[in-house]
Design a protein around this motif. Structure first.
Motif, PDB file in Angstrom:
ATOM      1  N   THR A 124      68.176 -68.458 -56.392  1.00 68.06           N
ATOM      2  CA  THR A 124      68.893 -68.568 -57.658  1.00 68.06           C
ATOM      3  C   THR A 124      68.915 -70.009 -58.148  1.00 68.06           C
ATOM      4  O   THR A 124      68.750 -70.956 -57.370  1.00 68.06           O
TER       5      THR A 124
ATOM      6  N   PRO B  69      68.794 -67.809 -63.778  1.00 65.82           N
ATOM      7  CA  PRO B  69      67.937 -66.725 -63.284  1.00 65.82           C
ATOM      8  C   PRO B  69      68.149 -66.520 -61.783  1.00 65.82           C
ATOM      9  O   PRO B  69      68.515 -67.446 -61.059  1.00 65.82           O
TER      10      PRO B  69
ATOM     11  N   PHE C 120      71.964 -71.467 -68.154  1.00 66.88           N
ATOM     12  CA  PHE C 120      70.996 -70.388 -67.947  1.00 66.88           C
ATOM     13  C   PHE C 120      70.791 -70.233 -66.450  1.00 66.88           C
ATOM     14  O   PHE C 120      70.490 -71.203 -65.748  1.00 66.88           O
TER      15      PHE C 120
ATOM     16  N   ASN D  12      69.064 -62.125 -64.960  1.00 65.17           N
ATOM     17  CA  ASN D  12      69.220 -63.343 -65.743  1.00 65.17           C
ATOM     18  C   ASN D  12      70.616 -63.358 -66.368  1.00 65.17           C
ATOM     19  O   ASN D  12      71.141 -62.313 -66.761  1.00 65.17           O
TER      20      ASN D  12
END
Length: 253
Positions: A115, A92, A90, A70
């Motif tokens: 992703t 991950p 953000f 992350n």
């Protein structure tokens, strides 16, 4: 969404990101959190194309866990002003090799991942989905290339949607010069045009060169000092190009 509500929402995002980083770090196999202060001149306003100076305070966090990693950051531009603005991402990533237990390496590719990225800022609200490739580059422990389908809102207020294709490169390369330790890191983004909302293709990149200042007095990997070059071709899809050299200080913990 009013400006006040939006500002409060983005402040909440910044706080949530910090709390998320603290909680994720406890469950992660490894983690790293940094606070970065940038000071530069030559930023350009859109659409007026006027130049201005500012500071940017950034919280960054990266961690790795059993099936992936992350990464997130939150930028606070002009943090000492009542007109400060926020921008965050953000990202991950889920390793297909780790999840399937198979070796997916080939050529100079070490692994393949699913992703995504969520971008949120004053005039940005975009979701990106795609594939990522970890690269085997000698002397570069972090080298990644991601290919995304980008679905965004051209204007935060109107919510008008658009689509584009994006390629992202990320790298981190430590090296030594005599008794000193250095790191060269950064990213490079290329996004295609969003013709339905009148946005041109654009490039953003922020290479950084740091000296490990803490290592000079026996505390390595904590305090870094150096420079960052922030480049943005066709800022926000306009005709404006921005090139900003910046002094940088980074504290990692």
């Amino acid at each position: 969404m009013t400006l006040l509500k939006k500002t409060n929402f983005l402040k909440g995002l910044a706080l949530s990101a910090g709390l998320l980083g603290a909680s994720v770090a406890q469950a992660a196999d490894w983690s790293k959190t940094s606070v970065l202060l940038l000071d530069g001149s030559g930023y350009k306003s859109v659409p007026s194309n006027t130049e201005y100076d500012t500071q940017v305070l950034t919280l960054e966090h990266v961690d790795g866990w059993k099936y992936g990693s992350n990464f997130f950051f939150v930028d606070v531009t002009d943090p000492n002003s009542s007109d400060s603005s926020f921008y965050g991402e953000f990202s991950p990533s889920f390793s297909l090799g780790k999840m399937t237990g198979k070796d997916l390496s080939f050529g100079f590719v070490k692994d393949v991942s699913l992703t995504g990225t969520w971008e949120l800022g004053d005039v940005t609200n975009a979701k990106l989905f795609g594939l990522g490739f970890d690269l085997d580059v000698p002397g570069v422990p972090v080298a990644k290339v991601n290919f995304y389908q980008r679905i965004g809102e051209s204007d935060f207020y109107s919510g008008e949607t658009s689509e584009a294709f994006q390629v992202t490169l990320v790298w981190m390369a430590p090296f030594e010069l005599g008794p000193t330790k250095w790191v060269f890191e950064g990213y490079f983004d290329y996004a295609t045009a969003e013709n339905n909302v009148g946005k041109k293709e654009n490039i953003t990149s922020s290479p950084r060169l740091f000296i490990d200042a803490g290592a000079l007095w026996g505390a390595p990997n904590q305090l870094y000092a150096g420079v960052e070059w922030s480049y943005w071709m066709n800022k926000y899809g306009s005709d404006i190009d921005e090139s900003v050299p910046q002094a940088a200080i980074k504290w990692t913990f």
